[in-house]
Design a protein around this motif. Structure first.
Motif, PDB file in Angstrom:
ATOM      1  N   TYR A  27       1.059  -0.800  -0.279  1.00  0.00           N
ATOM      2  CA  TYR A  27       0.021   0.276   0.356  1.00  0.00           C
ATOM      3  C   TYR A  27       1.029   1.160  -0.348  1.00  0.00           C
ATOM      4  O   TYR A  27       2.177   1.045   0.934  1.00  0.00           O
ATOM      5  N   HIS A  28       0.043   2.460  -0.538  1.00  0.00           N
ATOM      6  CA  HIS A  28       1.378   3.084  -0.571  1.00  0.00           C
ATOM      7  C   HIS A  28       1.590   4.272   0.465  1.00  0.00           C
ATOM      8  O   HIS A  28       1.979   5.649   0.496  1.00  0.00           O
ATOM      9  N   ARG A  54      -3.879  15.174  -5.672  1.00  0.00           N
ATOM     10  CA  ARG A  54      -4.622  14.420  -5.010  1.00  0.00           C
ATOM     11  C   ARG A  54      -6.141  14.829  -5.215  1.00  0.00           C
ATOM     12  O   ARG A  54      -6.713  13.994  -5.482  1.00  0.00           O
ATOM     13  N   LYS A  64     -15.780   7.125 -11.663  1.00  0.00           N
ATOM     14  CA  LYS A  64     -15.661   5.639 -11.496  1.00  0.00           C
ATOM     15  C   LYS A  64     -16.770   5.034 -10.909  1.00  0.00           C
ATOM     16  O   LYS A  64     -17.290   3.976 -11.545  1.00  0.00           O
ATOM     17  N   TYR A 132      -6.706   4.873 -13.559  1.00  0.00           N
ATOM     18  CA  TYR A 132      -8.397   3.781 -12.561  1.00  0.00           C
ATOM     19  C   TYR A 132     -10.083   3.319 -13.584  1.00  0.00           C
ATOM     20  O   TYR A 132     -10.145   2.415 -13.754  1.00  0.00           O
ATOM     21  N   ARG A 161      -2.786  10.586   9.205  1.00  0.00           N
ATOM     22  CA  ARG A 161      -2.515  11.992   9.026  1.00  0.00           C
ATOM     23  C   ARG A 161      -3.083  12.776  10.161  1.00  0.00           C
ATOM     24  O   ARG A 161      -2.724  14.115  10.448  1.00  0.00           O
ATOM     25  N   TYR A 179     -12.112  15.641   6.140  1.00  0.00           N
ATOM     26  CA  TYR A 179     -12.559  15.073   5.260  1.00  0.00           C
ATOM     27  C   TYR A 179     -12.016  13.688   5.634  1.00  0.00           C
ATOM     28  O   TYR A 179     -12.815  12.814   5.033  1.00  0.00           O
ATOM     29  N   LYS A 219      -4.358  -1.788  -9.010  1.00  0.00           N
ATOM     30  CA  LYS A 219      -5.024  -0.311  -8.195  1.00  0.00           C
ATOM     31  C   LYS A 219      -3.461  -0.300  -7.045  1.00  0.00           C
ATOM     32  O   LYS A 219      -3.152   1.341  -7.063  1.00  0.00           O
TER      33      LYS A 219
HETATM   34  O1  PQQ Z   1      -5.831   9.175   1.490  1.00  0.00           O
HETATM   35  C1  PQQ Z   1      -6.041   8.111   0.721  1.00  0.00           C
HETATM   36  O2  PQQ Z   1      -4.833   7.434   0.835  1.00  0.00           O
HETATM   37  C2  PQQ Z   1      -6.656   6.970   0.488  1.00  0.00           C
HETATM   38  C3  PQQ Z   1      -6.790   5.882  -0.710  1.00  0.00           C
HETATM   39  C4  PQQ Z   1      -7.687   5.313  -1.172  1.00  0.00           C
HETATM   40  C5  PQQ Z   1      -7.628   4.325  -1.791  1.00  0.00           C
HETATM   41  O3  PQQ Z   1      -6.906   3.401  -0.880  1.00  0.00           O
HETATM   42  O4  PQQ Z   1      -7.962   3.866  -2.871  1.00  0.00           O
HETATM   43  C6  PQQ Z   1      -8.897   6.117  -1.295  1.00  0.00           C
HETATM   44  C7  PQQ Z   1      -9.073   7.493  -0.967  1.00  0.00           C
HETATM   45  N1  PQQ Z   1      -7.889   7.692   0.446  1.00  0.00           N
HETATM   46  C8  PQQ Z   1     -10.359   8.034  -0.757  1.00  0.00           C
HETATM   47  O5  PQQ Z   1     -10.387   9.211  -0.607  1.00  0.00           O
HETATM   48  C9  PQQ Z   1     -11.826   7.500  -1.152  1.00  0.00           C
HETATM   49  O6  PQQ Z   1     -12.464   8.715  -1.276  1.00  0.00           O
HETATM   50  C10 PQQ Z   1     -11.025   6.185  -2.044  1.00  0.00           C
HETATM   51  C11 PQQ Z   1     -12.426   5.830  -2.765  1.00  0.00           C
HETATM   52  C12 PQQ Z   1     -11.471   4.667  -3.140  1.00  0.00           C
HETATM   53  C13 PQQ Z   1     -12.003   4.100  -4.183  1.00  0.00           C
HETATM   54  O7  PQQ Z   1     -10.550   3.254  -5.016  1.00  0.00           O
HETATM   55  O8  PQQ Z   1     -13.133   3.701  -4.949  1.00  0.00           O
HETATM   56  N2  PQQ Z   1     -10.144   4.713  -2.789  1.00  0.00           N
HETATM   57  C14 PQQ Z   1     -10.129   5.669  -1.907  1.00  0.00           C
END
Ligand code: PQQ
Length: 250
Positions: A27-28, A54, A64, A132, A161, A179, A219
């Motif tokens: 994971y990032h 972002r 999406k 994506y 965070r 958020y 992803k």
């Molecule tokens: O701030 C982050 O590191 C992070 C990661 C991800 C993710 O893991 O895809 C999402 C979000 N935020 C996020 O805020 C969000 O609404 C979200 C929707 C999705 C998705 O793939 O549908 N991923 C993520």
């Protein structure tokens, strides 16, 4: 006599879920840029650059999700999935995540226009986010649902965070954290639905289960590349003669 092909037996539902969860190691949250963010090592400009970039992910998420719904003939799934669009776009009673992200921009001293104009969005971020969205448009809806499962790991990074920014970046206004707080509950609920679809659809054969892991890896790569691109765009890399070759002239 042929030995039984043990390697190809499907994992149990529990083992398969564990395999998906184990992908969290990529994971990032472990990307150097996010590690620096957590440790308070980002400059003001780097944090601003991350927020501005972002935003392109934030505005693309509902598109999406609309693509997934447009490919999904199951009314019950759509009834649940539509909540994701409302979470980001808002409705008569709530402002939604996109507006909350603009508020985050203002909390790091960007203007609304700085964020919404997309003028700071770097090409790598566009490419990764568009990949994506295109995946969700072009693939069967169950595969696109599976690709959302990085959200399994998102509450941890949001919580990081919320915990670290007030001491590491005291100049960021408190409203900026709205958020991330909002996402803590939303992401957990999203994951329940996404995981149920994935475990049902991909559980029949080992090949399908492995395909699900590959989709999740795709992803993870999207998120990793977004962080790479932001790091490159926000870090001064001076080469010969002080020329910054890595910035695209515009
Ligand atoms: O701030 C982050 O590191 C992070 C990661 C991800 C993710 O893991 O895809 C999402 C979000 N935020 C996020 O805020 C969000 O609404 C979200 C929707 C999705 C998705 O793939 O549908 N991923 C993520």
């Amino acid at each position: 006599m042929n030995a039984p092909v043990i390697g190809n037996t499907p994992w149990t539902r529990e083992e398969f879920e564990q395999q998906l969860r184990d992908k969290g190691r990529g994971y990032h949250i472990y990307h150097p840029f996010h590690v620096m963010m957590y440790e308070g090592k980002l400059s003001r400009e780097q944090l601003q650059c991350w927020v501005a970039n972002r935003f392109y992910y934030q505005i693309s998420i509902p598109q999406k999700d609309a693509a997934i719904m447009s490919n999904c003939p199951d009314k019950e799934i759509r009834k649940g999935w539509i909540q994701r669009i409302i979470d980001h776009d808002g409705d008569a009673n709530s402002v939604g995540g996109i507006e909350a992200w603009i508020q985050l921009g203002q909390a790091v001293d960007l203007s609304r226009e700085d964020v919404t104009s997309l003028k700071f969005v770097t090409p790598g971020v566009r490419f990764a986010v568009d990949a994506y969205v295109n995946f969700a448009k072009q693939r069967p809806w169950q595969e696109a649902v599976c690709s959302s499962l990085t959200e399994l790991f998102a509450p941890h990074i949001h919580q990081q965070r919320i915990s670290s920014w007030p001491s590491m970046y005291p100049w960021v206004k408190e409203e900026g954290l709205v958020y991330f707080k909002k996402r803590l509950t939303e992401a957990r609920r999203d994951v329940e639905q996404g995981l149920a679809v994935t475990l049902d659809y991909f559980s029949q054969t080992r090949e399908l289960q492995e395909k699900a892991l590959d989709i999740l890896q795709f992803k993870l790569d999207v998120l990793w590349v977004i962080a790479d691109a932001i790091m490159l765009a926000s870090t001064d890399i001076k080469v010969e003669n002080n020329v910054d070759y890595l910035r695209q002239p515009r």
